[in-house]
Scaffold this motif. Sequence first.
Motif, PDB file in Angstrom:
ATOM      1  N   UNK A 195      85.423 122.642  27.698  1.00  0.00           N
ATOM      2  CA  UNK A 195      85.893 121.583  28.594  1.00  0.00           C
ATOM      3  C   UNK A 195      87.110 120.840  28.037  1.00  0.00           C
ATOM      4  N   UNK A 196      86.981 120.248  26.869  1.00  0.00           N
ATOM      5  CA  UNK A 196      88.031 119.345  26.397  1.00  0.00           C
ATOM      6  C   UNK A 196      89.340 120.099  26.130  1.00  0.00           C
ATOM      7  N   UNK A 197      89.247 121.303  25.611  1.00  0.00           N
ATOM      8  CA  UNK A 197      90.461 122.078  25.341  1.00  0.00           C
ATOM      9  C   UNK A 197      91.225 122.360  26.642  1.00  0.00           C
ATOM     10  N   UNK A 198      90.506 122.772  27.669  1.00  0.00           N
ATOM     11  CA  UNK A 198      91.146 123.095  28.945  1.00  0.00           C
ATOM     12  C   UNK A 198      91.583 121.813  29.653  1.00  0.00           C
ATOM     13  N   UNK A 199      90.712 120.822  29.673  1.00  0.00           N
ATOM     14  CA  UNK A 199      91.014 119.539  30.309  1.00  0.00           C
ATOM     15  C   UNK A 199      92.334 118.972  29.755  1.00  0.00           C
ATOM     16  N   UNK A 200      92.473 118.970  28.442  1.00  0.00           N
ATOM     17  CA  UNK A 200      93.672 118.399  27.821  1.00  0.00           C
ATOM     18  C   UNK A 200      94.883 119.335  27.898  1.00  0.00           C
ATOM     19  N   UNK A 201      94.661 120.620  28.018  1.00  0.00           N
ATOM     20  CA  UNK A 201      95.772 121.567  28.140  1.00  0.00           C
ATOM     21  C   UNK A 201      96.470 121.420  29.493  1.00  0.00           C
ATOM     22  N   UNK A 202      95.727 121.016  30.514  1.00  0.00           N
ATOM     23  CA  UNK A 202      96.262 121.045  31.873  1.00  0.00           C
ATOM     24  C   UNK A 202      97.197 119.889  32.215  1.00  0.00           C
ATOM     25  N   UNK A 203      96.966 118.695  31.671  1.00  0.00           N
ATOM     26  CA  UNK A 203      97.818 117.562  32.044  1.00  0.00           C
ATOM     27  C   UNK A 203      99.304 117.792  31.754  1.00  0.00           C
ATOM     28  N   UNK A 204      99.680 118.321  30.578  1.00  0.00           N
ATOM     29  CA  UNK A 204     101.113 118.601  30.377  1.00  0.00           C
ATOM     30  C   UNK A 204     101.648 119.655  31.356  1.00  0.00           C
ATOM     31  N   UNK A 205     100.801 120.592  31.749  1.00  0.00           N
ATOM     32  CA  UNK A 205     101.219 121.581  32.739  1.00  0.00           C
ATOM     33  C   UNK A 205     101.466 120.903  34.083  1.00  0.00           C
ATOM     34  N   UNK A 206     100.571 120.008  34.476  1.00  0.00           N
ATOM     35  CA  UNK A 206     100.743 119.269  35.735  1.00  0.00           C
ATOM     36  C   UNK A 206     102.067 118.510  35.708  1.00  0.00           C
ATOM     37  N   UNK A 207     102.319 117.801  34.623  1.00  0.00           N
ATOM     38  CA  UNK A 207     103.548 117.010  34.518  1.00  0.00           C
ATOM     39  C   UNK A 207     104.791 117.898  34.640  1.00  0.00           C
ATOM     40  N   UNK A 208     104.794 119.016  33.956  1.00  0.00           N
ATOM     41  CA  UNK A 208     105.959 119.910  33.997  1.00  0.00           C
ATOM     42  C   UNK A 208     106.125 120.548  35.374  1.00  0.00           C
ATOM     43  N   UNK A 209     105.022 120.943  35.995  1.00  0.00           N
ATOM     44  CA  UNK A 209     105.102 121.551  37.332  1.00  0.00           C
ATOM     45  C   UNK A 209     105.612 120.527  38.342  1.00  0.00           C
ATOM     46  N   UNK A 210     105.198 119.271  38.204  1.00  0.00           N
ATOM     47  CA  UNK A 210     105.729 118.231  39.092  1.00  0.00           C
ATOM     48  C   UNK A 210     107.228 118.059  38.902  1.00  0.00           C
ATOM     49  N   UNK A 211     107.713 118.155  37.648  1.00  0.00           N
ATOM     50  CA  UNK A 211     109.153 118.099  37.393  1.00  0.00           C
ATOM     51  C   UNK A 211     109.861 119.277  38.056  1.00  0.00           C
ATOM     52  N   UNK A 212     109.235 120.460  37.985  1.00  0.00           N
ATOM     53  CA  UNK A 212     109.824 121.636  38.621  1.00  0.00           C
ATOM     54  C   UNK A 212     109.936 121.440  40.127  1.00  0.00           C
ATOM     55  N   UNK A 213     108.893 120.869  40.730  1.00  0.00           N
ATOM     56  CA  UNK A 213     108.917 120.615  42.179  1.00  0.00           C
ATOM     57  C   UNK A 213     110.046 119.645  42.513  1.00  0.00           C
ATOM     58  N   UNK A 214     110.210 118.618  41.701  1.00  0.00           N
ATOM     59  CA  UNK A 214     111.279 117.655  41.924  1.00  0.00           C
ATOM     60  C   UNK A 214     112.648 118.330  41.820  1.00  0.00           C
TER      61      UNK A 214
END
Length: 169
Positions: free
Chosen positions: A32-51
């Motif tokens: 859980x914690x490894x995946x949970x914490x791995x995903x937030x930086x991905x979300x942030x970067x993908x949102x930048x890509x969308x922008x």
Amino acid sequence: MIIDLLRMRLHALNDLSLTLKHVHWNVVGPHFIAVHEMLDPQVDRVREMADDAAERISALGGVPEGTPGVLVTERTWDDYGVGRADAIAHLGALDLVYTGIIEAHRAAMTEVGKSDAVTEDLLIEQLRSLEQFQWFVRAHLESSGGTLATANSHTERQAAHDAQPNDTP
């Protein structure tokens, strides 16, 4: 045509950011914690890509549509199909999601590269991050011999199942 290609990339990136947050909220199990914490930086970067994609659409004279209704109406894929599940199951499904996005980004990159080097460069930069994120996901799914648990999976649910160790019910 370039605007239309970017529009679909924008939809895919917005969808991916929402899917990643969905997994972030619904992942359980020993990883859980490894995946949970791995995903937030991905979300942030993908949102930048969308922008970046939306701003490129505007720069080319188009109108970026970022509402959920437009995304759902225009997309060519189904919603992410895994709810609350083990981390490895979600990673199996995410591997397929990343494969679809990367393949579509590559196709768009190839097409725009014929006439618009700036948009091609934008997509290349995004691919660099998307491929790295898929590598992070696949690191959890590969054996030490390089066998990918989801190699023969064709749906997210199948990939979620295939990613699980054989002794998991």
